[in-house]
Design an enzyme around this catalytic site. Sequence first.
Site, PDB file in Angstrom:
ATOM      1  N   ASP A 202       7.871   4.877  -9.425  1.00 33.61           N
ATOM      2  CA  ASP A 202       8.648   4.605  -8.209  1.00 33.61           C
ATOM      3  C   ASP A 202      10.145   4.554  -8.483  1.00 33.61           C
ATOM      4  O   ASP A 202      10.747   3.483  -8.571  1.00 33.61           O
ATOM      5  CB  ASP A 202       8.187   3.307  -7.534  1.00 33.61           C
ATOM      6  CG  ASP A 202       7.014   3.577  -6.608  1.00 33.61           C
ATOM      7  OD1 ASP A 202       6.452   4.682  -6.669  1.00 33.61           O
ATOM      8  OD2 ASP A 202       6.657   2.685  -5.821  1.00 33.61           O
TER       9      ASP A 202
ATOM     10  N   GLY B 147       2.526   3.642   1.579  1.00 34.89           N
ATOM     11  CA  GLY B 147       3.055   3.846   2.925  1.00 34.89           C
ATOM     12  C   GLY B 147       3.661   5.224   3.101  1.00 34.89           C
ATOM     13  O   GLY B 147       3.765   5.737   4.203  1.00 34.89           O
TER      14      GLY B 147
ATOM     15  N   ARG C 199       3.827  14.165  -7.248  1.00 35.12           N
ATOM     16  CA  ARG C 199       3.899  13.508  -8.549  1.00 35.12           C
ATOM     17  C   ARG C 199       2.525  13.411  -9.189  1.00 35.12           C
ATOM     18  O   ARG C 199       1.497  13.503  -8.499  1.00 35.12           O
ATOM     19  CB  ARG C 199       4.637  12.181  -8.480  1.00 35.12           C
ATOM     20  CG  ARG C 199       4.185  11.245  -7.421  1.00 35.12           C
ATOM     21  CD  ARG C 199       5.080  10.005  -7.419  1.00 35.12           C
ATOM     22  NE  ARG C 199       4.493   8.953  -6.621  1.00 35.12           N
ATOM     23  CZ  ARG C 199       5.040   7.779  -6.433  1.00 35.12           C
ATOM     24  NH1 ARG C 199       6.184   7.471  -7.010  1.00 35.12           N
ATOM     25  NH2 ARG C 199       4.440   6.857  -5.687  1.00 35.12           N
TER      26      ARG C 199
ATOM     27  N   GLY D 182       0.804  -1.225   0.000  1.00 39.13           N
ATOM     28  CA  GLY D 182       0.000   0.000   0.000  1.00 39.13           C
ATOM     29  C   GLY D 182       0.831   1.266   0.000  1.00 39.13           C
ATOM     30  O   GLY D 182       2.053   1.241   0.126  1.00 39.13           O
TER      31      GLY D 182
ATOM     32  N   LYS E  15       4.489  12.466  -2.121  1.00 36.43           N
ATOM     33  CA  LYS E  15       5.333  11.380  -1.625  1.00 36.43           C
ATOM     34  C   LYS E  15       6.196  11.936  -0.500  1.00 36.43           C
ATOM     35  O   LYS E  15       6.897  12.929  -0.694  1.00 36.43           O
ATOM     36  CB  LYS E  15       6.202  10.824  -2.760  1.00 36.43           C
ATOM     37  CG  LYS E  15       6.906   9.522  -2.406  1.00 36.43           C
ATOM     38  CD  LYS E  15       7.454   8.850  -3.645  1.00 36.43           C
ATOM     39  CE  LYS E  15       8.296   7.632  -3.290  1.00 36.43           C
ATOM     40  NZ  LYS E  15       8.879   7.001  -4.474  1.00 36.43           N
TER      41      LYS E  15
ATOM     42  N   ASP F  23       8.063   5.633   8.610  1.00 34.54           N
ATOM     43  CA  ASP F  23       7.544   6.934   9.036  1.00 34.54           C
ATOM     44  C   ASP F  23       6.724   7.678   7.985  1.00 34.54           C
ATOM     45  O   ASP F  23       6.213   8.768   8.250  1.00 34.54           O
ATOM     46  CB  ASP F  23       8.711   7.819   9.486  1.00 34.54           C
ATOM     47  CG  ASP F  23       9.787   7.926   8.413  1.00 34.54           C
ATOM     48  OD1 ASP F  23       9.545   7.465   7.273  1.00 34.54           O
ATOM     49  OD2 ASP F  23      10.881   8.450   8.700  1.00 34.54           O
ATOM     50  N   GLY F  24       6.649   7.135   6.785  1.00 35.09           N
ATOM     51  CA  GLY F  24       5.882   7.827   5.748  1.00 35.09           C
ATOM     52  C   GLY F  24       6.587   9.043   5.172  1.00 35.09           C
ATOM     53  O   GLY F  24       6.018   9.783   4.372  1.00 35.09           O
TER      54      GLY F  24
ATOM     55  N   ARG G  82      -1.355   0.125  -9.800  1.00 28.19           N
ATOM     56  CA  ARG G  82      -0.235  -0.811  -9.994  1.00 28.19           C
ATOM     57  C   ARG G  82      -0.773  -2.231 -10.128  1.00 28.19           C
ATOM     58  O   ARG G  82      -1.905  -2.510  -9.713  1.00 28.19           O
ATOM     59  CB  ARG G  82       0.673  -0.742  -8.754  1.00 28.19           C
ATOM     60  CG  ARG G  82       1.211   0.626  -8.471  1.00 28.19           C
ATOM     61  CD  ARG G  82       1.342   0.857  -6.971  1.00 28.19           C
ATOM     62  NE  ARG G  82       1.696   2.257  -6.686  1.00 28.19           N
ATOM     63  CZ  ARG G  82       2.944   2.694  -6.529  1.00 28.19           C
ATOM     64  NH1 ARG G  82       3.940   1.851  -6.586  1.00 28.19           N
ATOM     65  NH2 ARG G  82       3.185   3.965  -6.314  1.00 28.19           N
TER      66      ARG G  82
ATOM     67  N   ASP H 156       4.513  -4.366  -7.200  1.00 27.34           N
ATOM     68  CA  ASP H 156       3.896  -3.142  -6.680  1.00 27.34           C
ATOM     69  C   ASP H 156       4.499  -1.896  -7.314  1.00 27.34           C
ATOM     70  O   ASP H 156       3.987  -0.794  -7.115  1.00 27.34           O
ATOM     71  CB  ASP H 156       4.037  -3.076  -5.150  1.00 27.34           C
ATOM     72  CG  ASP H 156       5.474  -3.269  -4.693  1.00 27.34           C
ATOM     73  OD1 ASP H 156       6.048  -4.325  -4.987  1.00 27.34           O
ATOM     74  OD2 ASP H 156       6.023  -2.350  -4.057  1.00 27.34           O
TER      75      ASP H 156
HETATM   76  P1  AMP Z   1       9.255   0.825  -2.436  1.00 29.45           P
HETATM   77  O1  AMP Z   1      10.481   0.059  -2.084  1.00 29.45           O
HETATM   78  O2  AMP Z   1       9.449   2.309  -2.458  1.00 29.45           O
HETATM   79  O3  AMP Z   1       8.583   0.340  -3.674  1.00 29.45           O
HETATM   80  O4  AMP Z   1       8.238   0.578  -1.222  1.00 29.45           O
HETATM   81  C1  AMP Z   1       7.719  -0.672  -0.866  1.00 29.45           C
HETATM   82  C2  AMP Z   1       6.682  -0.504   0.207  1.00 29.45           C
HETATM   83  O5  AMP Z   1       7.253   0.075   1.383  1.00 29.45           O
HETATM   84  C3  AMP Z   1       5.519   0.403  -0.176  1.00 29.45           C
HETATM   85  O6  AMP Z   1       4.356  -0.082   0.433  1.00 29.45           O
HETATM   86  C4  AMP Z   1       5.930   1.723   0.420  1.00 29.45           C
HETATM   87  O7  AMP Z   1       4.826   2.553   0.654  1.00 29.45           O
HETATM   88  C5  AMP Z   1       6.585   1.285   1.724  1.00 29.45           C
HETATM   89  N1  AMP Z   1       7.554   2.271   2.203  1.00 29.45           N
HETATM   90  C6  AMP Z   1       8.803   2.507   1.729  1.00 29.45           C
HETATM   91  N2  AMP Z   1       9.393   3.498   2.413  1.00 29.45           N
HETATM   92  C7  AMP Z   1       8.523   3.907   3.364  1.00 29.45           C
HETATM   93  C8  AMP Z   1       8.541   4.905   4.388  1.00 29.45           C
HETATM   94  N3  AMP Z   1       9.586   5.701   4.591  1.00 29.45           N
HETATM   95  N4  AMP Z   1       7.440   5.031   5.147  1.00 29.45           N
HETATM   96  C9  AMP Z   1       6.371   4.248   4.968  1.00 29.45           C
HETATM   97  N5  AMP Z   1       6.289   3.293   4.034  1.00 29.45           N
HETATM   98  C10 AMP Z   1       7.351   3.120   3.234  1.00 29.45           C
HETATM   99 MG    MG Z   2       7.045   1.225  -4.536  1.00 32.11          MG
END
Ligand code: AMP
Ligand code: MG
Length: 526
Positions: A289, A113, A204, A111, A134, A146-147, A211, A279
């Site tokens: 991404d 995040g 963005r 999801g 983002k 931490d989002g 996805r 994803d």
């Molecule tokens: P990614 O590696 O960017 O494709 O992220 C994979 C998953 O991890 C997705 O669900 C992202 O939303 C979550 N995610 C990555 N970094 C963070 C973050 N700093 N805070 C919250 N969720 C994250």
């Molecule tokens: Mg991603």
Amino acid sequence: MTPCLYIHLAAMNLHFDNRFVRELPGDLSGKPHSRQTPGVCWAAIAPGPASHPTLLAHSPEVARLLDIGEEEVRSTAFLDAFSGNRLLPGMQPYASCYGGHQFGNWAGQLGDGRAIGLGEIINRNGQRLELQLKGAGATPYSRRADGRAVLRSSLREFLCSEAMHHLGIPTTRALSLITSGDGVQRDMLYDGNPAIEPGAILCRVAPSFLRFGHFEILAARGEHALLRRLVEFTLSRDFPGLRGDARFADWFRLVCERTATLVVEWLRVGFVHGVMNTDNMSILGLTIDYGPYGWVDNFDPGWTPNTTDAQWRRYCLGQQPDIARWNLQRLAEALAPVAPEQAALDAGLAHFDATLQARLGDMLAAKFGWLAWQQGDAALVNDIFELMQRCEVDMTEFFRALANVAQPAPDVETLRSAFYRDALYQNHRELFADWLARYAARLAQQDDTDAARRERMNRVNPRFVLRNYLAQQAIEAATQQDTSWLEKLLAAARRPYDDCHLPELIAKRPDWALNKPGCSMLSCSS
Ligand code: AMP
Ligand code: MG
């Protein structure tokens, strides 16, 4: 009211029409705590706050696309809205629910995040575009994170999505890059040394952020009625041109076709996405991404910039077509329960194979300056790629140099600038000269001139690509509040095929960048 002020107010009056949250079920609690969200496609969540937002960069083209005037970009309303501090009328913030296969394994619910959707605008041309922040804070999908996002990864995504667009490659776009004024803790190299880094928020933009994983999560949960609804929604909103009884089959076929086209385009410019998990695969066939991505310097099909993948190289340059197909197979499995017949999915995957072969041939012919792909060309291509890999030849520089070789007797010296090590050039120049003679013989078969061929080749072989060491210099300068590198790179990224660039922007990777974090080594930490 002055006319100027009137335009100012009218321009930020974006017209929202939020179909995703209106037509699909959501969790309305608004709470950010991490949780599973069965039965819904999204969860309401507010972005922000950012303590001292500062606009570092924006894309004038994307602002224009959104009907936001240049003076509007510099307003506090813009800064407030795109840092996540204040919602504009019509915005309905949410995080969407998706799952995914990560590095080959089903990872369950993932999801948004650290992404928060703001809604869908309809621009003055009637085009629908989703806006997404983002790095604007935690959502139910943040798990233990931490989002937030750090400046280095946000800047890389900002620059690369615009660079990709100007290369003519389908991608999500970036409107703005804003530093939050807040520190974010990250262990960049995953070596137990966390540090506080500047935080940033990227806005963005894409017609759809759906996805493969959005479909996979519903199938994995056995929520077939909702899966059917999401498919219907996607067809209606994102593929309105598809109608009639075969529209499901046509849709999956198109997703396969666009995905094949996308990976061939990545190969054309030497781009490695780095994390092709399902994803991170767009249903529209967009590059999405930007994490530990990179452009190959010395040509090597096994190269990946992603240190997390250094051992298996699942997502290295040359694997990208196979991985794209593997991901489409996972999507096909997810869609099977709601597909009218399995044959539609099988036909789509077969269409991927056919499209990939056809597009690869067209792409390679164009790169080498051939008017059409011929059977025997594969040997010429394989032989030079093998030589380039063995002799550490820079891919970008090589193809620009190749455009300059003169018929009927090409001089191998023309290629010298593409070598990282002159000793390798000296020791192999005869092999390259032999290959050039075969290449010249191939060129002689077509009705062409050097000038016309050079012009064609320079339209598909970029002069400027966003090499990691360049982006890293922009990051280091921006961390010191100096945006001059960022501006220079964005300007260069707007004209990637032109010959007008500053020497420092088109130089091959310098030696100091060989083992420097951010230049040669990139983790998923962002
Ligand atoms: P990614 O590696 O960017 O494709 O992220 C994979 C998953 O991890 C997705 O669900 C992202 O939303 C979550 N995610 C990555 N970094 C963070 C973050 N700093 N805070 C919250 N969720 C994250
Ligand atoms: Mg991603």
